[in-house]
Design a protein around this motif. Structure first.
Motif, PDB file in Angstrom:
ATOM      1  N   GLU A  62       0.710  -1.135  -0.469  1.00 14.16           N
ATOM      2  CA  GLU A  62       0.065  -0.050  -0.053  1.00 14.16           C
ATOM      3  C   GLU A  62       0.994   1.303  -0.246  1.00 14.16           C
ATOM      4  N   GLN A 114       1.534   4.964   0.649  1.00 12.34           N
ATOM      5  CA  GLN A 114       0.934   6.316   1.040  1.00 12.34           C
ATOM      6  C   GLN A 114       1.805   7.659   0.798  1.00 12.34           C
ATOM      7  N   LYS A 115       0.766   8.891   1.001  1.00 12.86           N
ATOM      8  CA  LYS A 115       1.682   9.692   0.848  1.00 12.86           C
ATOM      9  C   LYS A 115       2.191  10.334   2.523  1.00 12.86           C
ATOM     10  N   GLU A 164       1.861   3.595  -6.696  1.00 13.33           N
ATOM     11  CA  GLU A 164       1.900   4.053  -6.792  1.00 13.33           C
ATOM     12  C   GLU A 164       1.715   4.305  -7.972  1.00 13.33           C
TER      13      GLU A 164
END
Lengths: 123, 230
Positions: A75, A77-78, B227
């Motif tokens: 996963e 995430q920023k 991403e």
């Protein structure tokens, strides 16, 4: 496990350490919902009081291999100004964790018997 | 506490690139790792410059730097590409597409059993190579265009669009081996069936690798890299 024994186990014998790396990763991810690479290295360092340090050069290949085998899912995430890749156990990964931990515990017990056998008068 | 700023993050991407990490997914993971290590170094040694802290964090990867990480990632992605290829191939051996495969196989068998089998074999093999070269050049152009637009490299994308060159090279180098077996096989029913099966496989592999996988590239990349769409 006594601290000194752990040191010999993990630091002096890199082959044993490499063999246990996957189990360590799976165990940590089993206890935490999701973790990222740096977090794993720090967690191991904290738990073992700095006795065991996972090298970055070994950690990421192991994580990528586990991901390819379907034991982990990722996963992204920023976080602040950068992207962070988190690893989570899949169902297959959870099952594999139990198996790997059992294997490691059996191995530790066997090694303890070899290193420090319980002497008995019975034949 | 000092943290790594956006400009320094960009510098870390360049740093990984300079150390032979070409692909964006791996760069991203390593940049985050380096940034975390740099920040922890600054906690104990705030006098360190960004460059000093960066070099100290890179040292933790050992004498081979990112090499081991890159090599393992390549192995994983090669396996993944092969998995996608085999999964697509499998579809052609189950209904309803098995019917198309059977028709292809029968057509090859009839051609190899005819009196002009040798001519057929040359035409079939040449067609495969010509299609491979033509489609391969189109895919390479598409890949270059994708690179220009995104400025990001993905290893799986490279395999999908550029692996075709390896297949064409294999076909060209193996033409004499195939010709040798074809010459030897035209007298036997079983051997002709074997050759028909081989050609069916070759045509299906080329079709899947050159046509189906590139058409599904977006979905496969999104499935592989979380991403990719960020």
């Amino acid at each position: 496990m006594p601290k000194k024994f752990m040191y010999i186990w993990f630091m002096a014998n890199s082959k044993l350490y490499k063999g246990s790396l996957v189990t360590i990763i799976l165990r940590l991810l089993n206890e935490n919902d999701k973790m990222y690479g740096y977090e794993i290295t720090q967690k191991v360092k904290k738990i073992t009081h700095g006795e065991l340090q996972i090298t970055e050069g070994a950690l990421y290949p192991a994580l990528h291999k586990l991901e390819a085998e379907g034991l982990l899912e990722v996963e992204v995430q920023k976080v602040d100004n950068r992207l962070r890749k988190y690893y989570k156990l899949t169902k297959k990964g959870s099952t594999e964790t139990v198996t790997k931990l059992e294997e490691l515990q059996k191995y530790i017990a066997m090694m303890q018997n070899l290193v420090k056998p319980k002497w008995s008068l019975e034949s | 506490m000092r943290t790594v700023n956006t400009q320094e993050i960009a510098q870390l991407y360049e740093f990984t690139k300079a150390h032979f990490v070409e692909f964006y997914d791996l760069q991203t993971e390593l940049v985050d790792h380096l940034a975390n290590t740099i920040e922890s170094i600054w906690e104990t040694k705030p006098q360190f410059t960004f460059e000093q802290a960066r070099d100290a964090s890179f040292k933790k990867f050992g004498v081979f730097g990112f090499m081991e990480v890159v090599e393992q990632r390549q192995k994983v992605m090669q396996k993944r590409y092969l998995k996608f290829l085999l999964k697509e191939l499998q579809v052609w051996f189950s209904l309803p597409k098995l019917l198309v495969t059977s028709v292809l196989f029968i057509a090859f068998y009839l051609a190899f059993s005819s009196v002009i089998a040798k001519h057929f074999s040359i035409v079939f093999y040449a067609l495969l190579i010509v299609f491979g070269i033509y489609k391969g050049s189109i895919l390479r152009k598409q890949y270059r265009l994708r690179q220009k637009q995104s400025h990001k490299k993905w290893l799986l994308e490279e395999y999908i669009f550029k692996q075709t060159g390896v297949i064409v090279l294999f076909l060209i180098t193996q033409q004499y081996t195939v010709r040798y077996f074809l010459d030897a096989s035209f007298n036997s029913v079983y051997a002709n069936m074997g050759m028909a099966l081989l050609f069916t496989f070759l045509y299906l592999i080329v079709y899947v690798a050159f046509e189906l996988l590139p058409n599904k590239a977006e979905a496969l990349l999104q499935q592989t890299y979380p991403e990719f769409s960020l």
